[in-house]
Scaffold this motif. Sequence first.
Motif, PDB file in Angstrom:
ATOM      1  N   ARG A  58      54.073  30.320  36.732  1.00 12.37           N
ATOM      2  CA  ARG A  58      53.541  29.357  35.760  1.00 12.37           C
ATOM      3  C   ARG A  58      52.661  28.316  36.450  1.00 12.37           C
ATOM      4  NH1 ARG A  58      53.708  28.325  30.244  1.00 12.37           N
ATOM      5  NH2 ARG A  58      52.469  26.469  29.999  1.00 12.37           N
ATOM      6  N   ALA A  59      53.119  27.821  37.608  1.00 13.85           N
ATOM      7  CA  ALA A  59      52.328  26.846  38.361  1.00 13.85           C
ATOM      8  C   ALA A  59      51.002  27.454  38.816  1.00 13.85           C
ATOM      9  CB  ALA A  59      53.127  26.331  39.559  1.00 13.85           C
ATOM     10  N   LEU A  60      51.035  28.691  39.288  1.00 12.46           N
ATOM     11  CA  LEU A  60      49.803  29.364  39.708  1.00 12.46           C
ATOM     12  C   LEU A  60      48.881  29.575  38.518  1.00 12.46           C
ATOM     13  CD1 LEU A  60      48.144  30.729  41.918  1.00 12.46           C
ATOM     14  CD2 LEU A  60      49.391  32.848  41.396  1.00 12.46           C
ATOM     15  N   THR A  61      49.443  29.931  37.377  1.00  7.46           N
ATOM     16  CA  THR A  61      48.645  30.123  36.164  1.00  7.46           C
ATOM     17  C   THR A  61      47.967  28.820  35.767  1.00  7.46           C
ATOM     18  OG1 THR A  61      50.130  31.864  35.403  1.00  7.46           O
ATOM     19  CG2 THR A  61      48.743  30.830  33.744  1.00  7.46           C
ATOM     20  N   ASP A  62      48.718  27.734  35.760  1.00  6.14           N
ATOM     21  CA  ASP A  62      48.145  26.433  35.405  1.00  6.14           C
ATOM     22  C   ASP A  62      47.054  26.023  36.388  1.00  6.14           C
ATOM     23  OD1 ASP A  62      49.902  26.352  33.270  1.00  6.14           O
ATOM     24  OD2 ASP A  62      51.282  24.934  34.230  1.00  6.14           O
ATOM     25  N   ALA A  63      47.295  26.253  37.680  1.00  8.12           N
ATOM     26  CA  ALA A  63      46.326  25.863  38.706  1.00  8.12           C
ATOM     27  C   ALA A  63      45.072  26.734  38.674  1.00  8.12           C
ATOM     28  CB  ALA A  63      46.970  25.932  40.089  1.00  8.12           C
ATOM     29  N   SER A  64      45.198  27.970  38.224  1.00  7.38           N
ATOM     30  CA  SER A  64      44.077  28.914  38.252  1.00  7.38           C
ATOM     31  C   SER A  64      43.298  28.998  36.946  1.00  7.38           C
ATOM     32  CB  SER A  64      44.599  30.319  38.577  1.00  7.38           C
ATOM     33  OG  SER A  64      45.283  30.331  39.784  1.00  7.38           O
ATOM     34  N   ALA A  65      43.806  28.406  35.898  1.00  7.73           N
ATOM     35  CA  ALA A  65      43.216  28.587  34.567  1.00  7.73           C
ATOM     36  C   ALA A  65      41.727  28.275  34.536  1.00  7.73           C
ATOM     37  CB  ALA A  65      43.968  27.741  33.541  1.00  7.73           C
ATOM     38  N   GLU A  66      41.334  27.121  35.033  1.00 10.14           N
ATOM     39  CA  GLU A  66      39.915  26.743  34.988  1.00 10.14           C
ATOM     40  C   GLU A  66      39.065  27.659  35.863  1.00 10.14           C
ATOM     41  OE1 GLU A  66      36.907  23.101  36.076  1.00 10.14           O
ATOM     42  OE2 GLU A  66      39.007  22.621  35.742  1.00 10.14           O
ATOM     43  N   SER A  67      39.562  27.970  37.047  1.00 12.12           N
ATOM     44  CA  SER A  67      38.802  28.842  37.948  1.00 12.12           C
ATOM     45  C   SER A  67      38.538  30.205  37.313  1.00 12.12           C
ATOM     46  CB  SER A  67      39.567  29.046  39.255  1.00 12.12           C
ATOM     47  OG  SER A  67      39.679  27.838  39.958  1.00 12.12           O
ATOM     48  N   VAL A  68      39.534  30.737  36.657  1.00 10.14           N
ATOM     49  CA  VAL A  68      39.399  32.068  36.064  1.00 10.14           C
ATOM     50  C   VAL A  68      38.572  32.011  34.783  1.00 10.14           C
ATOM     51  CG1 VAL A  68      40.664  34.002  35.032  1.00 10.14           C
ATOM     52  CG2 VAL A  68      41.537  32.897  37.105  1.00 10.14           C
ATOM     53  N   ALA A  69      38.908  31.089  33.888  1.00  7.36           N
ATOM     54  CA  ALA A  69      38.277  31.065  32.559  1.00  7.36           C
ATOM     55  C   ALA A  69      36.882  30.453  32.568  1.00  7.36           C
ATOM     56  CB  ALA A  69      39.169  30.315  31.579  1.00  7.36           C
ATOM     57  N   ALA A  70      36.680  29.387  33.309  1.00  8.47           N
ATOM     58  CA  ALA A  70      35.395  28.685  33.254  1.00  8.47           C
ATOM     59  C   ALA A  70      34.424  29.138  34.337  1.00  8.47           C
ATOM     60  CB  ALA A  70      35.616  27.169  33.366  1.00  8.47           C
ATOM     61  N   ARG A  71      34.951  29.457  35.522  1.00  5.19           N
ATOM     62  CA  ARG A  71      34.063  29.809  36.631  1.00  5.19           C
ATOM     63  C   ARG A  71      34.067  31.303  36.945  1.00  5.19           C
ATOM     64  NH1 ARG A  71      36.426  25.022  38.776  1.00  5.19           N
ATOM     65  NH2 ARG A  71      37.527  26.171  40.388  1.00  5.19           N
ATOM     66  N   TYR A  72      34.850  32.074  36.190  1.00  6.47           N
ATOM     67  CA  TYR A  72      34.917  33.534  36.384  1.00  6.47           C
ATOM     68  C   TYR A  72      35.220  33.898  37.836  1.00  6.47           C
ATOM     69  CZ  TYR A  72      32.651  33.209  31.889  1.00  6.47           C
ATOM     70  OH  TYR A  72      32.342  32.892  30.592  1.00  6.47           O
ATOM     71  N   ASP A  73      36.127  33.165  38.446  1.00  4.63           N
ATOM     72  CA  ASP A  73      36.512  33.371  39.835  1.00  4.63           C
ATOM     73  C   ASP A  73      37.377  34.626  39.906  1.00  4.63           C
ATOM     74  OD1 ASP A  73      37.747  33.310  42.351  1.00  4.63           O
ATOM     75  OD2 ASP A  73      37.903  31.132  42.377  1.00  4.63           O
ATOM     76  N   THR A  74      36.771  35.721  40.351  1.00  2.00           N
ATOM     77  CA  THR A  74      37.506  36.987  40.377  1.00  2.00           C
ATOM     78  C   THR A  74      38.637  36.979  41.399  1.00  2.00           C
ATOM     79  OG1 THR A  74      35.886  37.939  41.895  1.00  2.00           O
ATOM     80  CG2 THR A  74      35.571  38.359  39.543  1.00  2.00           C
ATOM     81  N   VAL A  75      38.489  36.221  42.468  1.00  2.00           N
ATOM     82  CA  VAL A  75      39.559  36.157  43.461  1.00  2.00           C
ATOM     83  C   VAL A  75      40.754  35.393  42.896  1.00  2.00           C
ATOM     84  CG1 VAL A  75      40.194  35.348  45.768  1.00  2.00           C
ATOM     85  CG2 VAL A  75      37.977  36.421  45.387  1.00  2.00           C
ATOM     86  N   ALA A  76      40.497  34.311  42.165  1.00  2.00           N
ATOM     87  CA  ALA A  76      41.597  33.589  41.514  1.00  2.00           C
ATOM     88  C   ALA A  76      42.262  34.492  40.479  1.00  2.00           C
ATOM     89  CB  ALA A  76      41.082  32.306  40.856  1.00  2.00           C
ATOM     90  N   GLY A  77      41.459  35.254  39.745  1.00  3.16           N
ATOM     91  CA  GLY A  77      42.007  36.195  38.779  1.00  3.16           C
ATOM     92  C   GLY A  77      42.821  37.288  39.457  1.00  3.16           C
ATOM     93  N   ALA A  78      42.314  37.785  40.588  1.00  2.86           N
ATOM     94  CA  ALA A  78      43.034  38.821  41.337  1.00  2.86           C
ATOM     95  C   ALA A  78      44.354  38.278  41.874  1.00  2.86           C
ATOM     96  CB  ALA A  78      42.158  39.341  42.479  1.00  2.86           C
ATOM     97  N   THR A  79      44.332  37.047  42.366  1.00  2.00           N
ATOM     98  CA  THR A  79      45.551  36.419  42.872  1.00  2.00           C
ATOM     99  C   THR A  79      46.571  36.290  41.757  1.00  2.00           C
ATOM    100  OG1 THR A  79      44.253  35.169  44.481  1.00  2.00           O
ATOM    101  CG2 THR A  79      46.472  34.357  44.012  1.00  2.00           C
ATOM    102  N   LEU A  80      46.106  35.833  40.608  1.00  2.17           N
ATOM    103  CA  LEU A  80      46.986  35.656  39.462  1.00  2.17           C
ATOM    104  C   LEU A  80      47.560  36.994  38.989  1.00  2.17           C
ATOM    105  CD1 LEU A  80      48.145  33.571  37.544  1.00  2.17           C
ATOM    106  CD2 LEU A  80      46.074  33.772  36.172  1.00  2.17           C
ATOM    107  N   LYS A  81      46.719  38.026  38.934  1.00  2.00           N
ATOM    108  CA  LYS A  81      47.190  39.338  38.489  1.00  2.00           C
ATOM    109  C   LYS A  81      48.213  39.904  39.463  1.00  2.00           C
ATOM    110  CE  LYS A  81      45.905  44.034  37.338  1.00  2.00           C
ATOM    111  NZ  LYS A  81      47.108  44.584  37.956  1.00  2.00           N
ATOM    112  N   ALA A  82      47.951  39.790  40.753  1.00  2.00           N
ATOM    113  CA  ALA A  82      48.901  40.294  41.751  1.00  2.00           C
ATOM    114  C   ALA A  82      50.228  39.547  41.674  1.00  2.00           C
ATOM    115  CB  ALA A  82      48.303  40.186  43.156  1.00  2.00           C
ATOM    116  N   ALA A  83      50.158  38.232  41.513  1.00  2.00           N
ATOM    117  CA  ALA A  83      51.381  37.428  41.412  1.00  2.00           C
ATOM    118  C   ALA A  83      52.155  37.765  40.145  1.00  2.00           C
ATOM    119  CB  ALA A  83      51.040  35.941  41.448  1.00  2.00           C
ATOM    120  N   ALA A  84      51.446  37.947  39.046  1.00  2.00           N
ATOM    121  CA  ALA A  84      52.115  38.284  37.788  1.00  2.00           C
ATOM    122  C   ALA A  84      52.793  39.650  37.888  1.00  2.00           C
ATOM    123  CB  ALA A  84      51.115  38.274  36.633  1.00  2.00           C
ATOM    124  N   GLY A  85      52.097  40.619  38.458  1.00  2.90           N
ATOM    125  CA  GLY A  85      52.688  41.945  38.610  1.00  2.90           C
ATOM    126  C   GLY A  85      53.937  41.913  39.477  1.00  2.90           C
ATOM    127  N   ALA A  86      53.877  41.161  40.577  1.00  2.00           N
ATOM    128  CA  ALA A  86      55.036  41.064  41.465  1.00  2.00           C
ATOM    129  C   ALA A  86      56.200  40.351  40.780  1.00  2.00           C
ATOM    130  CB  ALA A  86      54.650  40.328  42.746  1.00  2.00           C
TER     131      ALA A  86
END
Length: 160
Positions: A58-86
Amino acid sequence: MARGRRAAHGRPAAGGPPGRSGHAPGPPAGAHGEGSLWDLESVRQRFAVCLVRVRELRALTDASAESVAARYDTVAGATLKAAAGATVGHVLGECAQLWGAAGFASGGMQDIRAQAALFGIGGGATEVVLGLVAEDAERILADPAGGAGVAGPAPSGSPQ
């Protein structure tokens, strides 16, 4: 004992954290003597680890939200996806173990776990998205805020 909670028949109530009303999250009670699985310290610790993992996600999701949604940061999205899957894999794995044989019933915990495992594949296999994260390790480690609203150079996988 589940901190004094007792069912109508006089035995301890179904497993789950004290203070939760209604249906407790966890396997059915009754297989552990007079108590429930919740009476075992090791079960409560495993449950607590799952809670910590979910809070971390949840903390990672909150911290990454702007990077992923507004800046299309694929690395932040990849980090979030990997963390969610784990996290999903870990939490559902613990649930499946605690449910035991009952988890194999149709629509049971093992079915849910199998469906959730597809998350590790959809949108890019976990290994692939971890490769994206590794490629930007220097930038990630240099950002003490973890990308939470900090504008910096565009990540290697992002549109510029």
